[in-house]
Enzyme design. Structure first.
Site, mmCIF file in Angstrom:
data_model
loop_
_atom_site.group_PDB
_atom_site.id
_atom_site.type_symbol
_atom_site.label_atom_id
_atom_site.label_comp_id
_atom_site.label_asym_id
_atom_site.label_seq_id
_atom_site.Cartn_x
_atom_site.Cartn_y
_atom_site.Cartn_z
ATOM 1 N N SER A 107 0.876 -1.326 0.182
ATOM 2 C CA SER A 107 0.241 -0.131 -0.128
ATOM 3 C C SER A 107 0.764 1.150 0.107
ATOM 4 O O SER A 107 0.826 2.052 -0.730
ATOM 5 C CB SER A 107 -0.888 0.060 1.278
ATOM 6 O OG SER A 107 -1.751 -1.111 1.195
ATOM 7 N N ALA A 136 -4.653 -1.198 -2.349
ATOM 8 C CA ALA A 136 -4.002 -0.437 -1.175
ATOM 9 C C ALA A 136 -5.228 -0.366 -0.171
ATOM 10 O O ALA A 136 -6.171 0.183 -0.540
ATOM 11 C CB ALA A 136 -3.537 1.022 -1.701
ATOM 12 N N LYS A 137 -4.592 -0.525 0.864
ATOM 13 C CA LYS A 137 -5.620 -0.169 1.995
ATOM 14 C C LYS A 137 -5.292 1.188 2.726
ATOM 15 O O LYS A 137 -4.291 1.364 3.588
ATOM 16 C CB LYS A 137 -5.393 -1.308 3.177
ATOM 17 C CG LYS A 137 -6.399 -1.225 4.381
ATOM 18 C CD LYS A 137 -6.340 -2.650 5.238
ATOM 19 C CE LYS A 137 -7.151 -2.367 6.347
ATOM 20 N NZ LYS A 137 -8.415 -2.432 6.337
ATOM 21 N N ALA A 138 -5.980 1.853 2.128
ATOM 22 C CA ALA A 138 -5.423 3.417 2.347
ATOM 23 C C ALA A 138 -6.537 3.996 2.925
ATOM 24 O O ALA A 138 -7.974 3.784 2.838
ATOM 25 C CB ALA A 138 -5.378 4.286 0.911
ATOM 26 N N TYR A 196 -11.827 4.648 2.992
ATOM 27 C CA TYR A 196 -12.702 4.556 4.146
ATOM 28 C C TYR A 196 -13.672 5.488 4.181
ATOM 29 O O TYR A 196 -14.626 5.397 4.866
ATOM 30 C CB TYR A 196 -12.112 3.837 5.294
ATOM 31 C CG TYR A 196 -11.497 2.637 5.205
ATOM 32 C CD1 TYR A 196 -12.202 1.579 5.383
ATOM 33 C CD2 TYR A 196 -10.244 2.726 4.468
ATOM 34 C CE1 TYR A 196 -11.929 0.284 5.355
ATOM 35 C CE2 TYR A 196 -9.827 1.145 4.244
ATOM 36 C CZ TYR A 196 -10.555 -0.028 4.675
ATOM 37 O OH TYR A 196 -10.064 -1.097 4.522
#
Ligand code: PMP
Length: 314
Positions: A60, A154-156, A160
């Site tokens: 990420s 990507a866990k950005a 969220y």
């Protein structure tokens, strides 16, 4: 909660772990992060798939051109140290890499990259009863991002905002969670969970090309299901397949393996946890609760050798 937070290389008191209001992340959502669980298994404390989570974190960061000032191994050690310091046997672990102060424009390249790790106690995310009885969900009116808008692998932090809209609508409409469709209307995932569907004994889940987060629990469940002889098919799932599924369940670090008993008020299967969901769920809990670990998924937390600090009542 008075645990210490690991912040830019040092364990500091909880109260001191703050960021400046002009940090880039506050204005533009420029962070990447992970959610990891440490389980109190019958064979001692163990972090579930630490290396895979760290790999996704560094992936990420790379996608967002963040140069992390620590090696992956250094950050793994920071996580272990933070857990040891907390004294918790089981916890949720949240490493975050974000853009701090430097410049106030959109371009993040001039802003320093900061890192922290926090841990806290956490139970069943979708409610204690959810693991057995299942949850009621809706199909969300907000979709997952299109592949050429935000990188879904990507866990950005910024991703969220979309997830939060889905979750707020679901809760305000009386549901536990929302299922997002992909940009072309196929079933994608929940706001913080991947989704599996069972029909005629075959297990289906969306492919990563549909802008889902490549979940680490998803991967574990695919491995568990295949090792038990099930066919697991990664393919685009039409929305109506949800309604006629025999079983549906969510997977995720927070949700673990949570059955879904209704979608938009349609009863799924018998309206309670289905037999395949139950089997997969028990196999998963056999790893993380009993500590039986045939795949080498648990990283043990070594007991820390230290002198007790007399009179330290904190
Ligand atoms: N999808 C989304 C959008 C998520 O936020 C999460 C939680 N990280 C998942 C799926 C599940 O991923 P994992 O199993 O790695 O926790």
């Amino acid at each position: 909660m008075h645990h210490r937070i690991w912040y830019n290389g040092r364990l500091i008191p909880f109260e001191e772990a703050s960021v400046h209001v002009l940090s880039h992340v506050i204005h533009y959502g420029t962070s990447v992060f992970e959610g990891i669980r440490c389980y109190d298994t019958e064979r001692g404390s163990g972090i579930f798939r630490l290396r895979e989570h760290m790999r996704r974190l560094y992936d990420s960061a790379k996608i967002y051109r963040m140069e992390v000032p620590y090696s992956l191994e250094e950050l793994e050690n920071a996580i272990i140290e933070t857990i040891q310091e907390s004294g918790l046997q089981s916890c949720y672990i949240r490493p975050v890499i974000f853009r701090g102060t430097g410049s106030l424009g959109v371009n993040p390249l001039k802003n320093k990259v900061e890192t922290f790790v926090a841990v806290w106690e956490w139970g069943a995310y979708l409610g204690p009863e959810a693991l057995e009885s299942g949850v009621d969900v809706e199909v969300a009116s907000w979709h997952r991002m299109a592949p050429n808008t935000f990188p879904a692998m990507a866990k950005a932090g910024g991703n969220y905002l979309n997830a939060g809209l889905v979750k707020m609508d679901a809760v305000l409409n009386g549901f536990t969670e929302g299922i997002m469709l992909s940009v072309d209307g196929h079933v994608a995932e929940g706001s913080g969970e991947n989704l599996f569907l069972v029909r005629d004994g075959v297990i289906y889940t969306a492919p990563t090309s549909l802008s889902i987060l490549p979940g680490i629990t998803r991967d574990a469940i695919i491995t568990i299901a295949r090792s038990r002889g099930y066919d697991v098919v990664e393919r685009a799932i039409p929305r109506e397949a949800l309604i006629i599924a025999d079983e549906l369940f969510f997977t995720g670090t927070a949700a673990e393996v949570t059955p879904i008993r209704s979608v938009d008020h349609y009863k799924i299967g018998s309206g309670s946890r289905g037999p395949i969901t139950k089997e997969i769920q028990s196999a998963f809990f056999d790893v993380v609760k009993a500590g039986n670990d045939p795949h080498g998924w648990l990283t043990a937390i070594p007991a820390r050798v230290e002198e007790e600090v007399a009179g330290d009542g904190v």
